[in-house]
Design an enzyme around this catalytic site. Structure first.
Site, PDB file in Angstrom:
ATOM      1  N   LYS A 261       0.781  -0.957   0.276  1.00 42.32           N
ATOM      2  CA  LYS A 261      -0.406  -0.040  -0.043  1.00 42.32           C
ATOM      3  C   LYS A 261       1.066   1.377  -0.125  1.00 42.32           C
ATOM      4  O   LYS A 261       0.842   2.130   0.720  1.00 42.32           O
ATOM      5  CB  LYS A 261      -1.456   0.145   0.982  1.00 42.32           C
TER       6      LYS A 261
ATOM      7  N   ASP B 135      -5.969  -3.537  -1.673  1.00 42.83           N
ATOM      8  CA  ASP B 135      -7.061  -3.129  -2.270  1.00 42.83           C
ATOM      9  C   ASP B 135      -7.721  -3.526  -3.620  1.00 42.83           C
ATOM     10  O   ASP B 135      -8.300  -4.087  -4.059  1.00 42.83           O
ATOM     11  CB  ASP B 135      -7.718  -2.051  -2.011  1.00 42.83           C
TER      12      ASP B 135
ATOM     13  N   ASP C  22      -6.669 -16.170   2.504  1.00 37.04           N
ATOM     14  CA  ASP C  22      -8.015 -17.358   3.162  1.00 37.04           C
ATOM     15  C   ASP C  22      -8.908 -16.577   1.679  1.00 37.04           C
ATOM     16  O   ASP C  22      -9.540 -17.201   1.218  1.00 37.04           O
ATOM     17  CB  ASP C  22      -8.028 -15.995   4.486  1.00 37.04           C
TER      18      ASP C  22
END
Ligand code: NAD
Length: 360
Positions: free
Chosen positions: A194, A227, A255
């Site tokens: 990020k 994101d 996950d």
């Protein structure tokens, strides 16, 4: 090759699926002329029941003497009322990761041919399946940084040193290289950060670029903001090869990757330290709801063994032989209950293990 493996079967379905993985290992020994010395030790609930704690000293010694650890799974209702730090998962797995400095977590996200329908993604997105690897930094970042709170706020420091970033991106580039030499495809790494907002990510990107240019210039490298990466995984999973990211982002993305791959009974993981030592385990838990019924899918445990052979011992052909055998059994229509679909033949844990051994 002669190597020592610590075998920690643990609880629930752990011992049932471990028997099948050991059967496969014996077959690999026979076919490729290796000799593996296996030492079993108690872990989790089995450690508590037999030696008074989830991670007995003797178990640590067995792991220290071994070249790699094959881990089943731990936990179950019997031990749920113990104090949190004495419970099987928290009392065994986390200290084991810390003790052996297992800083690199590898989770392959792969759909075997024939299991495309198990993915919750649309058929045109899954296509003929995907096969990528998430490399997550496991011992740094916000989970291990300075923590604090006062009356009105709380904080977790997300801090990374150059050496922490260097070692994890090296694992990712090396994994991409190994995968490419096994498949003949282009080696690609996608680094997720990020860097438009976080200072630790600015450093992450800079160090990743430096390691890429100086040590792995032949490998394709792309950078994605986390994101965006979370979205791209859902829309173009087939474009990814190796994804590398820091601890918190990796927790979430690995996950997400597991979820889009289908059954938990098919997913393995590796946690590595320097020098080739690693702990290999199924991504799922001890599944107490199906313990002792003979219906657990042993493939995640068998794929954990395949990861062990590849990453700790460099036995790429042997690892590939296991994956090919699994694909071949699936091609024959054999399915355990968790991956069962119309027209397939339902088999139990032992039958699935035997069929995979036969194919090897
Ligand atoms: P779980 O992964 O054990 O089970 C979730 C569901 O998936 C269950 O319905 C189970 O039957 C099924 N499943 C899991 N593995 C399977 C396999 N190989 N074949 C067929 N079906 C399979 O997760 P849970 O129910 O949340 O946890 C059960 C216990 O496992 C808890 O005590 C938990 O703490 C522990 N756990 C341990 C680990 C570990 O050892 N690394 C990881 C997660 C959970």
């Amino acid at each position: 090759m002669e190597k020592k493996i610590a075998v920690l079967s643990g609880d629930g379905i752990g011992p049932e699926v471990m028997i099948e993985a050991i059967k496969v290992l014996k077959k690999i020994e026979e076919k490729f002329g290796h000799s593996f010395q296996l030492t079993e030790a108690n872990i989790g609930g089995a450690g508590i029941d037999n030696e008074g704690k989830a991670l007995p000293e003797k178990t640590i010694e067995v792991c220290e003497e071994a070249d790699a650890v094959l881990f089943g799974s731990v936990g179950g209702p019997k031990w749920e009322n113990l104090p949190p730090n004495e419970q099987p998962e928290r009392g065994a797995l986390l200290p084991l990761r810390k003790h052996f400095n297992l800083y690199a977590n590898l989770r392959p996200a792969k759909i075997f041919n024939g299991l495309q329908a198990a993915s919750p993604l649309r058929a045109d997105i899954v296509g003929d399946g995907f096969d990528f690897l998430v490399v997550r930094e496991l011992t740094g970042g916000a989970y291990f940084g300075e923590k604090g709170s006062d009356e009105t706020s709380a904080w977790d420091l997300m801090k990374y040193s150059v050496s922490e970033i260097e070692r994890i991106v090296r694992v990712a580039f090396q994994s991409a290289k190994t995968r490419a030499s096994a498949t003949g495809k282009t080696a690609k790494v996608c680094s997720v950060d990020k860097a438009n907002v976080l200072s630790s990510s600015v450093l992450w990107r800079k160090v990743t670029n430096e390691i890429h240019q100086s040590e792995f210039p032949e490998i394709e490298l792309e950078h994605l903001y986390v994101d965006n990466a979370a979205m791209q995984l859902l829309t173009r999973p087939r474009d990814f090869d190796v994804i590398v990211t820091e601890n918190l982002f990796g927790d979430i993305l690995s996950d997400e990757s597991a979820q889009i791959s289908g059954s938990i009974g098919m997913l393995a993981s590796a946690s590595l330290s320097d020098g080739g030592f690693g702990l290999y385990e199924p991504s799922g838990g001890s599944a107490p709801d199906i313990q002792g019924m003979g219906i657990a899918n042993p493939i995640a445990q068998i794929l954990s063994l395949s990861l062990l052979l590849q990453h700790s011992f460099g036995l790429t052909d042997e690892a590939k032989a296991i994956e090919n055998a699994i694909q071949s059994v699936l091609d024959d229509g054999l399915r355990t209950g968790d991956i069962m679909s119309d027209g397939m033949k339902k088999v139990g844990t032992v039958e699935m293990g035997d069929a995979i051994c036969e194919k090897i």
